[in-house]
Design a protein around this motif. Structure first.
Motif, mmCIF file in Angstrom:
data_model
loop_
_atom_site.group_PDB
_atom_site.id
_atom_site.type_symbol
_atom_site.label_atom_id
_atom_site.label_comp_id
_atom_site.label_asym_id
_atom_site.label_seq_id
_atom_site.Cartn_x
_atom_site.Cartn_y
_atom_site.Cartn_z
ATOM 1 N N GLY A 112 -15.449 -45.465 4.024
ATOM 2 C CA GLY A 112 -15.481 -44.794 5.319
ATOM 3 C C GLY A 112 -16.493 -43.673 5.331
ATOM 4 O O GLY A 112 -17.333 -43.558 4.418
ATOM 5 N N LEU A 113 -16.444 -42.847 6.356
ATOM 6 C CA LEU A 113 -17.380 -41.732 6.466
ATOM 7 C C LEU A 113 -17.052 -40.672 5.427
ATOM 8 O O LEU A 113 -15.913 -40.202 5.338
ATOM 9 C CB LEU A 113 -17.324 -41.130 7.871
ATOM 10 C CG LEU A 113 -17.754 -42.059 9.015
ATOM 11 C CD1 LEU A 113 -17.583 -41.360 10.360
ATOM 12 C CD2 LEU A 113 -19.207 -42.500 8.825
ATOM 13 N N ALA A 114 -18.056 -40.286 4.646
ATOM 14 C CA ALA A 114 -17.832 -39.345 3.549
ATOM 15 C C ALA A 114 -17.320 -37.996 4.048
ATOM 16 O O ALA A 114 -16.459 -37.380 3.404
ATOM 17 C CB ALA A 114 -19.123 -39.154 2.759
ATOM 18 N N ALA A 115 -17.842 -37.529 5.171
ATOM 19 C CA ALA A 115 -17.407 -36.226 5.688
ATOM 20 C C ALA A 115 -15.907 -36.225 5.970
ATOM 21 O O ALA A 115 -15.206 -35.252 5.665
ATOM 22 C CB ALA A 115 -18.193 -35.874 6.948
ATOM 23 N N ASP A 116 -15.413 -37.331 6.529
ATOM 24 C CA ASP A 116 -13.974 -37.431 6.810
ATOM 25 C C ASP A 116 -13.170 -37.430 5.512
ATOM 26 O O ASP A 116 -12.112 -36.794 5.413
ATOM 27 C CB ASP A 116 -13.679 -38.700 7.609
ATOM 28 C CG ASP A 116 -14.259 -38.657 9.017
ATOM 29 O OD1 ASP A 116 -14.559 -37.543 9.501
ATOM 30 O OD2 ASP A 116 -14.406 -39.738 9.623
ATOM 31 N N THR A 117 -13.672 -38.156 4.514
ATOM 32 C CA THR A 117 -12.991 -38.217 3.219
ATOM 33 C C THR A 117 -12.921 -36.836 2.580
ATOM 34 O O THR A 117 -11.868 -36.414 2.084
ATOM 35 C CB THR A 117 -13.729 -39.181 2.267
ATOM 36 O OG1 THR A 117 -13.674 -40.506 2.805
ATOM 37 C CG2 THR A 117 -13.099 -39.172 0.884
ATOM 38 N N LEU A 118 -14.028 -36.109 2.594
ATOM 39 C CA LEU A 118 -14.074 -34.786 1.970
ATOM 40 C C LEU A 118 -13.150 -33.807 2.692
ATOM 41 O O LEU A 118 -12.465 -32.996 2.045
ATOM 42 C CB LEU A 118 -15.506 -34.260 1.960
ATOM 43 C CG LEU A 118 -16.530 -35.099 1.172
ATOM 44 C CD1 LEU A 118 -17.915 -34.480 1.276
ATOM 45 C CD2 LEU A 118 -16.124 -35.247 -0.288
ATOM 46 N N LYS A 119 -13.111 -33.877 4.014
ATOM 47 C CA LYS A 119 -12.226 -33.005 4.785
ATOM 48 C C LYS A 119 -10.761 -33.284 4.453
ATOM 49 O O LYS A 119 -9.953 -32.359 4.311
ATOM 50 C CB LYS A 119 -12.467 -33.205 6.281
ATOM 51 C CG LYS A 119 -13.799 -32.649 6.768
ATOM 52 C CD LYS A 119 -14.038 -32.998 8.231
ATOM 53 C CE LYS A 119 -15.411 -32.536 8.686
ATOM 54 N NZ LYS A 119 -15.693 -32.942 10.098
ATOM 55 N N THR A 120 -10.429 -34.568 4.306
ATOM 56 C CA THR A 120 -9.054 -34.941 3.957
ATOM 57 C C THR A 120 -8.692 -34.432 2.574
ATOM 58 O O THR A 120 -7.565 -33.960 2.340
ATOM 59 C CB THR A 120 -8.892 -36.474 4.008
ATOM 60 O OG1 THR A 120 -9.162 -36.937 5.334
ATOM 61 C CG2 THR A 120 -7.484 -36.886 3.600
ATOM 62 N N MET A 121 -9.624 -34.512 1.646
ATOM 63 C CA MET A 121 -9.381 -34.027 0.285
ATOM 64 C C MET A 121 -9.096 -32.523 0.294
ATOM 65 O O MET A 121 -8.224 -32.034 -0.422
ATOM 66 C CB MET A 121 -10.582 -34.349 -0.609
ATOM 67 C CG MET A 121 -10.742 -35.837 -0.897
ATOM 68 S SD MET A 121 -12.371 -36.270 -1.588
ATOM 69 C CE MET A 121 -12.326 -35.405 -3.160
ATOM 70 N N ILE A 122 -9.833 -31.796 1.117
ATOM 71 C CA ILE A 122 -9.615 -30.349 1.235
ATOM 72 C C ILE A 122 -8.235 -30.070 1.827
ATOM 73 O O ILE A 122 -7.484 -29.222 1.335
ATOM 74 C CB ILE A 122 -10.722 -29.699 2.099
ATOM 75 C CG1 ILE A 122 -12.072 -29.797 1.380
ATOM 76 C CG2 ILE A 122 -10.381 -28.242 2.406
ATOM 77 C CD1 ILE A 122 -13.264 -29.418 2.240
#
Length: 289
Positions: free
Chosen positions: A188-198
């Protein structure tokens, strides 16, 4: 992403065919550099034509800053023959060689990082003693396999990729390399993944991150990764020299402007220590303070 193994770039610049020609690059006066480029010979053709022992051919290619404050320091510029020599001295595991060769048959294969880049990434991970890593932009997995191979047992790499077809190749090689348990694929979109991880409380828990994805998103990726990487951790950004376009004032397409602006902001960012290096298509190594 950058040059792939075995490709000798015969740059389109007609000046490359001139013997010992000196010229000025079209850059501002304050940043002007003097470049001396000799002709590059096809050594195989020369040897065949002469039918004798191949003689040494001039191979120097240096750049000298004209600003006296730099002391007319000469630095080497990697030409085709020297790059072939460099690649011949890279330690490339068999599984990575096979992945490189398969990727070379695919559309967009130029996006794959070069073996010298992957070797550097793996060494940085080892020097850091990294156990938790992130990759933004996987493509077919050459760099992520290189990183996963040197992670300790129990180490983890979060691999973010939005292209399903290339990710299928990457996952197949994760299995073949025996690193599947170390890689957590995020499609998926990396930005969405990184935000979810945060949001999941993973902030400041990663040791290392590598970014090789959508250039216009570099600043966004960087800001998110700064929240995820610990103090003393490292973030590596690829393609910061963008085929030399960033230094050409006549090139002003959106991607070039985006990378140029990102590089400038990074230079002024006191949150990190930085080192831009001319490996592959240019990489900037950032250490979080």
């Amino acid at each position: 992403m950058s040059m792939r193994w075995g490709v000798v770039h015969r740059w389109a610049n007609p000046l490359m065919t001139l013997r010992s020609t000196s010229y000025f690059l079209p850059v501002p006066q304050s940043a002007r550099v003097f470049v001396s480029r000799p002709i590059y010979y096809n050594t195989k053709a020369l040897k065949s034509a002469a039918n004798t022992e191949l003689k040494s051919v001039a191979n120097t290619d240096t750049i000298i800053a004209t600003d006296e404050n730099y002391g007319r320091k000469e630095v080497i510029s990697v030409n085709p023959r020297l790059y072939e020599y460099l690649l011949a001295n890279v330690r490339e595991p068999q599984i990575l060689r096979e992945l490189r060769e398969e990727t070379a048959t695919m559309r967009g294969s130029q996006m794959q990082v070069s073996p010298d880049q992957a070797q550097l990434l793996a060494m940085l991970v080892q020097i850091l003693g990294a156990e938790r890593c992130i990759e933004v932009g996987v493509y077919t997995g050459y760099s992520s396999v290189a990183v996963a191979l040197v992670l300790p047992e129990g180490g983890q790499l979060v691999a973010c990729e939005r292209d399903a077809k290339s990710l299928e190749v990457a996952q197949r090689y994760y299995d073949r390399a025996g690193v599947s348990k170390k890689v957590r694929v995020k499609f998926g979109l990396a930005a969405d993944t990184l935000k979810t991880m945060i949001q999941n409380g993973e902030g400041s828990s990663y040791d290392f991150a590598f970014v090789d994805a959508e250039k216009k998103m570099y600043q966004d990726y960087f800001e998110l990764l700064l929240q995820l990487v610990r103090v003393g951790g490292v973030i590596v950004i690829d393609n910061v020299l963008w085929h030399g376009r960033v230094a050409d004032p006549l090139v002003n397409d959106s991607k070039t402007i985006s990378i140029r602006n990102f590089n400038k902001k990074l230079t002024e960012d006191e949150r990190v220590s930085i080192s831009m290096i001319p490996v592959g298509d240019g990489m900037t190594i950032c250490r979080k303070r």
